[in-house]
Design an enzyme around this catalytic site. Sequence first.
Site, PDB file in Angstrom:
ATOM      1  N   CYS A 218       0.824  -1.205   0.000  1.00  0.00           N
ATOM      2  CA  CYS A 218       0.000   0.000   0.000  1.00  0.00           C
ATOM      3  C   CYS A 218       0.863   1.262   0.000  1.00  0.00           C
ATOM      4  O   CYS A 218       1.704   1.436   0.881  1.00  0.00           O
ATOM      5  CB  CYS A 218      -0.907  -0.009   1.227  1.00  0.00           C
ATOM      6  SG  CYS A 218      -1.821   1.517   1.488  1.00  0.00           S
TER       7      CYS A 218
ATOM      8  N   TRP B 213      -7.854  -6.317   5.888  1.00  0.00           N
ATOM      9  CA  TRP B 213      -6.470  -6.766   5.750  1.00  0.00           C
ATOM     10  C   TRP B 213      -6.229  -7.880   6.773  1.00  0.00           C
ATOM     11  O   TRP B 213      -6.752  -7.840   7.882  1.00  0.00           O
ATOM     12  CB  TRP B 213      -5.506  -5.619   6.022  1.00  0.00           C
ATOM     13  CG  TRP B 213      -5.481  -4.559   4.973  1.00  0.00           C
ATOM     14  CD1 TRP B 213      -6.259  -3.438   4.937  1.00  0.00           C
ATOM     15  CD2 TRP B 213      -4.649  -4.516   3.817  1.00  0.00           C
ATOM     16  NE1 TRP B 213      -5.945  -2.694   3.821  1.00  0.00           N
ATOM     17  CE2 TRP B 213      -4.969  -3.327   3.118  1.00  0.00           C
ATOM     18  CE3 TRP B 213      -3.656  -5.354   3.307  1.00  0.00           C
ATOM     19  CZ2 TRP B 213      -4.327  -2.963   1.934  1.00  0.00           C
ATOM     20  CZ3 TRP B 213      -3.018  -4.993   2.128  1.00  0.00           C
ATOM     21  CH2 TRP B 213      -3.352  -3.815   1.448  1.00  0.00           C
TER      22      TRP B 213
ATOM     23  N   THR C 160      -8.574   0.227   7.037  1.00  0.00           N
ATOM     24  CA  THR C 160      -7.447   0.657   6.217  1.00  0.00           C
ATOM     25  C   THR C 160      -6.115   0.512   6.937  1.00  0.00           C
ATOM     26  O   THR C 160      -6.030   0.540   8.165  1.00  0.00           O
ATOM     27  CB  THR C 160      -7.628   2.120   5.790  1.00  0.00           C
ATOM     28  OG1 THR C 160      -7.644   2.959   6.961  1.00  0.00           O
ATOM     29  CG2 THR C 160      -8.922   2.321   5.028  1.00  0.00           C
ATOM     30  N   VAL C 161      -5.067   0.373   6.124  1.00  0.00           N
ATOM     31  CA  VAL C 161      -3.693   0.529   6.581  1.00  0.00           C
ATOM     32  C   VAL C 161      -3.165   1.818   5.958  1.00  0.00           C
ATOM     33  O   VAL C 161      -3.594   2.190   4.864  1.00  0.00           O
ATOM     34  CB  VAL C 161      -2.818  -0.677   6.166  1.00  0.00           C
ATOM     35  CG1 VAL C 161      -3.186  -1.912   6.931  1.00  0.00           C
ATOM     36  CG2 VAL C 161      -2.862  -0.933   4.659  1.00  0.00           C
TER      37      VAL C 161
ATOM     38  N   TYR D  89      -5.403   6.999  -9.065  1.00  0.00           N
ATOM     39  CA  TYR D  89      -6.626   6.252  -8.770  1.00  0.00           C
ATOM     40  C   TYR D  89      -7.813   6.819  -9.545  1.00  0.00           C
ATOM     41  O   TYR D  89      -8.697   6.071  -9.974  1.00  0.00           O
ATOM     42  CB  TYR D  89      -6.910   6.274  -7.267  1.00  0.00           C
ATOM     43  CG  TYR D  89      -5.932   5.446  -6.478  1.00  0.00           C
ATOM     44  CD1 TYR D  89      -6.182   4.103  -6.212  1.00  0.00           C
ATOM     45  CD2 TYR D  89      -4.750   5.990  -6.006  1.00  0.00           C
ATOM     46  CE1 TYR D  89      -5.280   3.333  -5.500  1.00  0.00           C
ATOM     47  CE2 TYR D  89      -3.835   5.238  -5.302  1.00  0.00           C
ATOM     48  CZ  TYR D  89      -4.099   3.900  -5.048  1.00  0.00           C
ATOM     49  OH  TYR D  89      -3.191   3.142  -4.357  1.00  0.00           O
TER      50      TYR D  89
END
Length: 339
Positions: A49, A82, A116-117, A180
């Site tokens: 990521c 995750w 999220t990470v 993105y």
Amino acid sequence: MTETEQGSYVEPGEFKRDTNYITTRITADGRDGYPAEPGRYRLVAARACPWANRTLIVRRLLGLESAISLGLCGPTHDKLSWTFDLDPGGIDPVLRIHRLRDAYLARFPGYPRGITVPAVVDVLTGQVVTNDYAQITLDFSLEWTAYQRAGAPELYPEPLRSEIDEVDARVFREVNNGVYRCGFAGAQDAYDAAYDRLFTALDWLSDRLSGQRYLVGDTITEADVRLFTTLVRFDPVYHGHFKCNRSKLTEMPVLWAYARDLFQTPGFGDTIDFTQIKDHYYQVHTDINPTQIVPKGPELSNWLSPHHRETLGGRPFGDGTPPGPPVPGEEVPAGHGAR
């Protein structure tokens, strides 16, 4: 983070990113209830990521490895979260959880947003503290000074903060998030507009960096960290997978030399796992790549070729020093980096 986990979505037209994060901060004075204390917190990241990669670099540069432990998720994940696929039994050895989601739910039952990470977890309670990736790295610089290594660089020097903030805002809007917007555009006109905005910004960065070694000032700052994690993924992922294909990074001479300069700087390239990066994007984004086939290319040994950026002057770490090698157990696996 990933697009779906971040709560981002594609509607007819432009890709949107949910930018609502858990804004609790870990500070020197503990004003949010979480004081900076060595050994109390665990940074959960994924090498795949780009947003989490920033925290890996800053933690390395500042020498915070002994103060903030590291849990690494695998490059892919299920629909819930995750996961700690890289650890024996798929369980994080410190937090004793299989999914990062468990740490979110421990603090916020029914947490409605993406898992999220990066995320910082309080080891004492097993609860997530923050996933505000932009603030995490700034706080590593400003709130953890008592635990930084001797010779740690100033990545967010006060005299340059307004300029760093200005550059960071444009880089986020047009480059970090711009790739993105290209990859997840829901209509041709939205893609065309995103493509034009991205390469206009990359041309601006090329012009800016043609006469100076780093983005702001003559040393590495937070601004360089934030740009690097997108550039290093450009040819392996964004050029093809996200249709950002006017030019490869290797065909943009200034940015290519700049990226190699940083890659060859201790703390940058030694955090990059190209294998996990490609596995993540090509296997997780099944709406873009339904076959989940991961490309063999591109050639990566050229990341180690001479860049000659030192002729522009600059002092990478200012009055500080380079970090040492990665601590045992945190090395990028052999064969996963540039070779």
